[in-house]
Scaffold this motif. Structure first.
Motif, PDB file in Angstrom:
ATOM      1  N   MET A   1       0.844  -1.201   0.000  1.00 38.98           N
ATOM      2  CA  MET A   1       0.000   0.000   0.000  1.00 38.98           C
ATOM      3  C   MET A   1       0.877   1.249   0.000  1.00 38.98           C
ATOM      4  O   MET A   1       1.900   1.304   0.690  1.00 38.98           O
ATOM      5  CB  MET A   1      -0.910   0.006   1.226  1.00 38.98           C
ATOM      6  N   ALA A   2       0.474   2.242  -0.768  1.00 36.17           N
ATOM      7  CA  ALA A   2       1.242   3.483  -0.823  1.00 36.17           C
ATOM      8  C   ALA A   2       1.291   4.141   0.550  1.00 36.17           C
ATOM      9  O   ALA A   2       0.305   4.129   1.289  1.00 36.17           O
ATOM     10  CB  ALA A   2       0.620   4.436  -1.840  1.00 36.17           C
ATOM     11  N   GLU A   3       2.415   4.724   0.886  1.00 36.73           N
ATOM     12  CA  GLU A   3       2.569   5.372   2.189  1.00 36.73           C
ATOM     13  C   GLU A   3       2.724   6.884   2.060  1.00 36.73           C
ATOM     14  O   GLU A   3       3.162   7.540   2.989  1.00 36.73           O
ATOM     15  CB  GLU A   3       3.780   4.776   2.922  1.00 36.73           C
ATOM     16  N   HIS A   4       2.386   7.418   0.926  1.00 38.35           N
ATOM     17  CA  HIS A   4       2.485   8.861   0.726  1.00 38.35           C
ATOM     18  C   HIS A   4       1.354   9.355  -0.164  1.00 38.35           C
ATOM     19  O   HIS A   4       0.797   8.605  -0.963  1.00 38.35           O
ATOM     20  CB  HIS A   4       3.800   9.238   0.026  1.00 38.35           C
ATOM     21  N   VAL A   5       1.027  10.611  -0.003  1.00 42.94           N
ATOM     22  CA  VAL A   5       0.413  11.364  -1.087  1.00 42.94           C
ATOM     23  C   VAL A   5       1.489  12.352  -1.538  1.00 42.94           C
ATOM     24  O   VAL A   5       2.499  12.547  -0.867  1.00 42.94           O
ATOM     25  CB  VAL A   5      -0.878  12.093  -0.650  1.00 42.94           C
ATOM     26  N   TRP A   6       1.267  12.956  -2.680  1.00 39.06           N
ATOM     27  CA  TRP A   6       2.246  13.868  -3.251  1.00 39.06           C
ATOM     28  C   TRP A   6       1.580  15.196  -3.583  1.00 39.06           C
ATOM     29  O   TRP A   6       0.360  15.259  -3.759  1.00 39.06           O
ATOM     30  CB  TRP A   6       2.832  13.284  -4.543  1.00 39.06           C
ATOM     31  N   TYR A   7       2.387  16.242  -3.674  1.00 41.25           N
ATOM     32  CA  TYR A   7       1.835  17.537  -4.060  1.00 41.25           C
ATOM     33  C   TYR A   7       2.832  18.317  -4.902  1.00 41.25           C
ATOM     34  O   TYR A   7       4.047  18.068  -4.860  1.00 41.25           O
ATOM     35  CB  TYR A   7       1.420  18.347  -2.831  1.00 41.25           C
ATOM     36  N   ILE A   8       2.298  19.245  -5.683  1.00 50.01           N
ATOM     37  CA  ILE A   8       3.127  20.190  -6.427  1.00 50.01           C
ATOM     38  C   ILE A   8       3.242  21.441  -5.581  1.00 50.01           C
ATOM     39  O   ILE A   8       2.242  22.038  -5.187  1.00 50.01           O
ATOM     40  CB  ILE A   8       2.534  20.488  -7.810  1.00 50.01           C
ATOM     41  N   GLU A   9       4.442  21.828  -5.287  1.00 49.06           N
ATOM     42  CA  GLU A   9       4.729  22.807  -4.252  1.00 49.06           C
ATOM     43  C   GLU A   9       4.373  24.234  -4.654  1.00 49.06           C
ATOM     44  O   GLU A   9       4.797  24.720  -5.691  1.00 49.06           O
ATOM     45  CB  GLU A   9       6.229  22.726  -3.911  1.00 49.06           C
ATOM     46  N   ALA A  10       3.575  24.885  -3.819  1.00 44.73           N
ATOM     47  CA  ALA A  10       3.365  26.336  -3.855  1.00 44.73           C
ATOM     48  C   ALA A  10       3.148  26.868  -5.261  1.00 44.73           C
ATOM     49  O   ALA A  10       3.977  27.588  -5.807  1.00 44.73           O
ATOM     50  CB  ALA A  10       4.546  27.048  -3.200  1.00 44.73           C
ATOM     51  N   LEU A  11       1.999  26.551  -5.825  1.00 45.14           N
ATOM     52  CA  LEU A  11       1.727  26.972  -7.206  1.00 45.14           C
ATOM     53  C   LEU A  11       1.711  28.489  -7.375  1.00 45.14           C
ATOM     54  O   LEU A  11       1.897  28.990  -8.475  1.00 45.14           O
ATOM     55  CB  LEU A  11       0.386  26.393  -7.654  1.00 45.14           C
ATOM     56  N   ARG A  12       1.494  29.212  -6.308  1.00 42.56           N
ATOM     57  CA  ARG A  12       1.485  30.668  -6.435  1.00 42.56           C
ATOM     58  C   ARG A  12       2.893  31.247  -6.485  1.00 42.56           C
ATOM     59  O   ARG A  12       3.064  32.434  -6.684  1.00 42.56           O
ATOM     60  CB  ARG A  12       0.714  31.285  -5.273  1.00 42.56           C
ATOM     61  N   GLY A  13       3.895  30.432  -6.271  1.00 40.96           N
ATOM     62  CA  GLY A  13       5.266  30.933  -6.237  1.00 40.96           C
ATOM     63  C   GLY A  13       5.773  31.354  -7.601  1.00 40.96           C
ATOM     64  O   GLY A  13       5.270  30.934  -8.638  1.00 40.96           O
ATOM     65  N   GLY A  14       6.800  32.195  -7.609  1.00 42.97           N
ATOM     66  CA  GLY A  14       7.357  32.710  -8.846  1.00 42.97           C
ATOM     67  C   GLY A  14       7.907  31.645  -9.773  1.00 42.97           C
ATOM     68  O   GLY A  14       8.020  31.861 -10.976  1.00 42.97           O
ATOM     69  N   ARG A  15       8.237  30.475  -9.236  1.00 40.32           N
ATOM     70  CA  ARG A  15       8.765  29.377 -10.053  1.00 40.32           C
ATOM     71  C   ARG A  15       7.809  29.032 -11.189  1.00 40.32           C
ATOM     72  O   ARG A  15       8.221  28.610 -12.263  1.00 40.32           O
ATOM     73  CB  ARG A  15       8.991  28.176  -9.153  1.00 40.32           C
ATOM     74  N   TYR A  16       6.496  29.188 -10.958  1.00 39.56           N
ATOM     75  CA  TYR A  16       5.496  28.770 -11.933  1.00 39.56           C
ATOM     76  C   TYR A  16       4.889  29.935 -12.707  1.00 39.56           C
ATOM     77  O   TYR A  16       3.999  29.731 -13.528  1.00 39.56           O
ATOM     78  CB  TYR A  16       4.384  27.987 -11.233  1.00 39.56           C
ATOM     79  N   ASP A  17       5.332  31.132 -12.449  1.00 43.03           N
ATOM     80  CA  ASP A  17       4.786  32.322 -13.114  1.00 43.03           C
ATOM     81  C   ASP A  17       5.549  32.578 -14.403  1.00 43.03           C
ATOM     82  O   ASP A  17       6.760  32.706 -14.403  1.00 43.03           O
ATOM     83  CB  ASP A  17       4.911  33.530 -12.179  1.00 43.03           C
ATOM     84  N   ARG A  18       4.833  32.658 -15.515  1.00 42.39           N
ATOM     85  CA  ARG A  18       5.460  32.959 -16.789  1.00 42.39           C
ATOM     86  C   ARG A  18       4.946  34.264 -17.383  1.00 42.39           C
ATOM     87  O   ARG A  18       5.270  34.609 -18.508  1.00 42.39           O
ATOM     88  CB  ARG A  18       5.223  31.806 -17.790  1.00 42.39           C
ATOM     89  N   GLY A  19       4.134  35.000 -16.634  1.00 40.19           N
ATOM     90  CA  GLY A  19       3.693  36.310 -17.093  1.00 40.19           C
ATOM     91  C   GLY A  19       2.571  36.290 -18.100  1.00 40.19           C
ATOM     92  O   GLY A  19       2.249  37.317 -18.698  1.00 40.19           O
ATOM     93  N   TYR A  20       1.947  35.126 -18.330  1.00 41.56           N
ATOM     94  CA  TYR A  20       0.821  35.035 -19.260  1.00 41.56           C
ATOM     95  C   TYR A  20      -0.480  34.887 -18.478  1.00 41.56           C
ATOM     96  O   TYR A  20      -0.548  34.119 -17.513  1.00 41.56           O
ATOM     97  CB  TYR A  20       0.994  33.853 -20.211  1.00 41.56           C
ATOM     98  N   THR A  21      -1.498  35.620 -18.893  1.00 42.57           N
ATOM     99  CA  THR A  21      -2.792  35.577 -18.223  1.00 42.57           C
ATOM    100  C   THR A  21      -3.897  35.474 -19.268  1.00 42.57           C
ATOM    101  O   THR A  21      -3.677  35.753 -20.446  1.00 42.57           O
ATOM    102  CB  THR A  21      -3.016  36.842 -17.374  1.00 42.57           C
ATOM    103  N   PRO A  22      -5.099  35.086 -18.858  1.00 46.77           N
ATOM    104  CA  PRO A  22      -6.196  34.972 -19.831  1.00 46.77           C
ATOM    105  C   PRO A  22      -6.454  36.295 -20.546  1.00 46.77           C
ATOM    106  O   PRO A  22      -6.439  37.365 -19.926  1.00 46.77           O
ATOM    107  CB  PRO A  22      -7.392  34.566 -18.962  1.00 46.77           C
ATOM    108  N   ALA A  23      -6.686  36.222 -21.840  1.00 43.41           N
ATOM    109  CA  ALA A  23      -7.030  37.422 -22.605  1.00 43.41           C
ATOM    110  C   ALA A  23      -8.401  37.910 -22.149  1.00 43.41           C
ATOM    111  O   ALA A  23      -9.344  37.121 -22.011  1.00 43.41           O
ATOM    112  CB  ALA A  23      -7.045  37.106 -24.095  1.00 43.41           C
ATOM    113  N   ASN A  24      -8.527  39.199 -21.913  1.00 38.74           N
ATOM    114  CA  ASN A  24      -9.791  39.759 -21.447  1.00 38.74           C
ATOM    115  C   ASN A  24     -10.786  39.902 -22.596  1.00 38.74           C
ATOM    116  O   ASN A  24     -10.404  40.135 -23.750  1.00 38.74           O
ATOM    117  CB  ASN A  24      -9.558  41.120 -20.805  1.00 38.74           C
ATOM    118  N   ASP A  25     -12.059  39.780 -22.269  1.00 41.67           N
ATOM    119  CA  ASP A  25     -13.128  40.067 -23.216  1.00 41.67           C
ATOM    120  C   ASP A  25     -13.205  41.584 -23.362  1.00 41.67           C
ATOM    121  O   ASP A  25     -13.474  42.291 -22.375  1.00 41.67           O
ATOM    122  CB  ASP A  25     -14.449  39.501 -22.685  1.00 41.67           C
ATOM    123  N   PRO A  26     -12.958  42.137 -24.552  1.00 38.69           N
ATOM    124  CA  PRO A  26     -12.933  43.593 -24.704  1.00 38.69           C
ATOM    125  C   PRO A  26     -14.282  44.251 -24.449  1.00 38.69           C
ATOM    126  O   PRO A  26     -14.343  45.481 -24.254  1.00 38.69           O
ATOM    127  CB  PRO A  26     -12.490  43.786 -26.160  1.00 38.69           C
TER     128      PRO A  26
END
Length: 208
Positions: A1-26
């Motif tokens: 039986m698995a003895e862990h769950v896993w997670y992707i660390e701190a998605l709000r951190g700068g590591r995952y920011d690429r400066g792209y955001t959804p295009a706004n509806d004009p």
């Protein structure tokens, strides 16, 4: 039986920011565009499944990190975005109420478009972090901050054993900005060449 769950660390951190955001509806104000996205995120946190067409289809460069490459397996803006080869691995598993919506990224400085990415929007919600077997953490009205640690296994947080019951990917309503996966999906991701770039971390299961 698995003895862990896993997670992707701190998605709000700068590591995952690429400066792209959804295009706004004009036709809408900036506030109205923002509120549409916030309502989608709120519904996801309530466990409501989102239709693919509700999610933004186009992303544009809007802020910060103009020199950061987009060729990464995962990045984060209003939502989580994964490259096609990550999505291929995810689709091998039970994803429950999870949407993978293809998007078009309009690259900065007129460099064309990137169509390799999909938005990952999951409405799978289940309690994961066991406060009885974890260090001091805030619950109730104070949500637990995103999980971060320096070690491969989080040293003072434990997960409920029942967290493994259900789809392979989920979020915890009391933990912000953290995406959990089960052991089988984590191992499948780590077996790929991009696995290390996802910065997956383990959380031990609470004692039986």
């Amino acid at each position: 039986m698995a003895e862990h769950v896993w997670y992707i660390e701190a998605l709000r951190g700068g590591r995952y920011d690429r400066g792209y955001t959804p295009a706004n509806d004009p036709c809408l104000t900036l506030r109205e565009n923002r509120n549409i996205r916030l309502r989608i995120l709120y519904r996801m946190k309530q466990g409501e499944e989102i239709a693919p067409e509700e999610l933004p289809a186009t992303y544009v460069h809007s802020k910060s990190h103009p020199g950061v490459r987009l060729d990464v397996p995962l990045w984060h803006s209003s939502f989580i975005h994964v490259r096609e080869n990550v999505a291929e691995v995810l689709r091998r598993f039970d994803l429950g109420k999870t949407v993978l919506r293809p998007i078009t990224v309009v690259l900065a400085e007129g460099k064309g478009e990137d169509k390799r990415y999909l938005t990952l929007a999951t409405s799978n919600i289940r309690p994961t972090i066991d406060p009885e077997h974890s260090g001091e953490i805030g619950y109730g009205f104070v949500r637990r901050p995103a999980l971060m640690c320096e070690t491969p296994v989080h040293p003072w947080v434990c997960a409920y054993r029942t967290a493994l019951d259900g789809p392979a990917i989920w979020t915890d309503p009391d933990v912000s900005d953290t995406l959990f996966v089960n052991d089988a999906l984590a191992q499948a991701l780590l077996d790929e060449s991009f696995g290390r770039d996802l910065h997956l971390k383990q959380v031990r299961l609470a004692p039986a």
